[in-house]
Write a protein that holds these residues in place. Structure first.
Motif, short mmCIF file in Angstrom:
data_model
loop_
_atom_site.label_atom_id
_atom_site.label_comp_id
_atom_site.label_asym_id
_atom_site.label_seq_id
_atom_site.Cartn_x
_atom_site.Cartn_y
_atom_site.Cartn_z
N MET A 82 -16.07 39.59 -31.70
CA MET A 82 -17.31 38.88 -31.46
C MET A 82 -18.26 39.68 -30.59
O MET A 82 -19.42 39.81 -30.89
CB MET A 82 -16.96 37.60 -30.72
CG MET A 82 -17.23 36.26 -31.38
SD MET A 82 -18.03 36.16 -32.89
CE MET A 82 -19.56 35.50 -32.40
N ILE A 83 -17.78 40.19 -29.47
CA ILE A 83 -18.63 40.92 -28.54
C ILE A 83 -18.72 42.37 -29.00
O ILE A 83 -17.72 42.95 -29.42
CB ILE A 83 -18.07 40.81 -27.11
CG1 ILE A 83 -18.06 39.35 -26.68
CG2 ILE A 83 -18.84 41.67 -26.15
CD1 ILE A 83 -17.39 39.09 -25.39
N PRO A 84 -19.91 42.98 -28.95
CA PRO A 84 -20.04 44.36 -29.40
C PRO A 84 -19.10 45.29 -28.65
O PRO A 84 -18.87 45.14 -27.45
CB PRO A 84 -21.49 44.71 -29.08
CG PRO A 84 -22.19 43.42 -28.90
CD PRO A 84 -21.16 42.42 -28.47
N GLU A 85 -18.56 46.26 -29.36
CA GLU A 85 -17.63 47.21 -28.77
C GLU A 85 -18.38 48.24 -27.94
O GLU A 85 -19.44 48.72 -28.34
CB GLU A 85 -16.85 47.90 -29.89
CG GLU A 85 -15.73 48.77 -29.40
CD GLU A 85 -14.97 49.41 -30.54
OE1 GLU A 85 -13.87 49.89 -30.29
OE2 GLU A 85 -15.48 49.45 -31.66
N LYS A 86 -17.84 48.59 -26.79
CA LYS A 86 -18.46 49.58 -25.92
C LYS A 86 -18.36 50.96 -26.56
O LYS A 86 -17.43 51.25 -27.31
CB LYS A 86 -17.78 49.59 -24.56
CG LYS A 86 -17.93 48.29 -23.80
CD LYS A 86 -17.20 48.36 -22.49
CE LYS A 86 -17.31 47.04 -21.76
NZ LYS A 86 -16.54 47.03 -20.53
N THR A 87 -19.33 51.81 -26.25
CA THR A 87 -19.35 53.14 -26.86
C THR A 87 -18.16 53.99 -26.43
O THR A 87 -17.63 54.75 -27.24
CB THR A 87 -20.66 53.88 -26.50
OG1 THR A 87 -20.81 53.89 -25.09
CG2 THR A 87 -21.86 53.20 -27.14
N ASP A 88 -17.70 53.85 -25.18
CA ASP A 88 -16.54 54.63 -24.77
C ASP A 88 -15.27 54.15 -25.47
O ASP A 88 -14.37 54.94 -25.76
CB ASP A 88 -16.38 54.64 -23.25
CG ASP A 88 -16.14 53.26 -22.67
OD1 ASP A 88 -16.54 52.27 -23.32
OD2 ASP A 88 -15.58 53.18 -21.57
N SER A 89 -15.20 52.85 -25.78
CA SER A 89 -14.06 52.33 -26.54
C SER A 89 -14.08 52.85 -27.96
O SER A 89 -13.03 53.18 -28.53
CB SER A 89 -14.08 50.81 -26.56
OG SER A 89 -13.95 50.29 -25.26
N GLN A 90 -15.27 52.94 -28.54
CA GLN A 90 -15.39 53.50 -29.89
C GLN A 90 -14.92 54.94 -29.90
O GLN A 90 -14.18 55.36 -30.80
CB GLN A 90 -16.83 53.43 -30.37
CG GLN A 90 -17.31 52.05 -30.72
CD GLN A 90 -18.78 52.04 -31.11
OE1 GLN A 90 -19.49 53.03 -30.91
NE2 GLN A 90 -19.23 50.94 -31.65
N ALA A 91 -15.36 55.71 -28.90
CA ALA A 91 -14.99 57.12 -28.84
C ALA A 91 -13.48 57.27 -28.67
O ALA A 91 -12.86 58.14 -29.32
CB ALA A 91 -15.73 57.81 -27.70
N ALA A 92 -12.87 56.46 -27.83
CA ALA A 92 -11.43 56.54 -27.61
C ALA A 92 -10.68 56.19 -28.88
O ALA A 92 -9.67 56.83 -29.22
CB ALA A 92 -11.02 55.60 -26.48
#
Length: 75
Positions: A1-11
């Motif tokens: 539901m909540i947008p994923e953080k960019t650092d989480s996407q990178a990880a």
């Protein structure tokens, strides 16, 4: 539901196939959820609604309805 953080996407991308499936994000659903959460927060500003002094369900419903009417009339 909540947008994923960019650092989480990178990880997740660094992990490759072990990173798991990306979480789903529906923008329309997120907007509706935000609207509902804000409405509940406004209702909880009424002390009697937030603390639920009323013992019976019908009395609490009346208190919540009165608080909703006050919010509606002020907007």
């Amino acid at each position: 539901m909540i947008p994923e953080k960019t650092d989480s996407q990178a990880a997740r991308l660094r992990k490759g196939s072990r990173g798991g499936r990306p979480p789903g994000f529906d923008e329309e659903r997120y907007k509706k959820r935000n609207t509902i959460e804000r409405a509940i927060d406004r209702l909880k500003r009424a002390r009697a609604v937030a603390t639920r002094y009323d013992k019976r369900g019908y009395a609490f419903l009346g208190t919540a309805t009165a608080a909703a009417l006050v919010i509606w009339l002020r907007t």
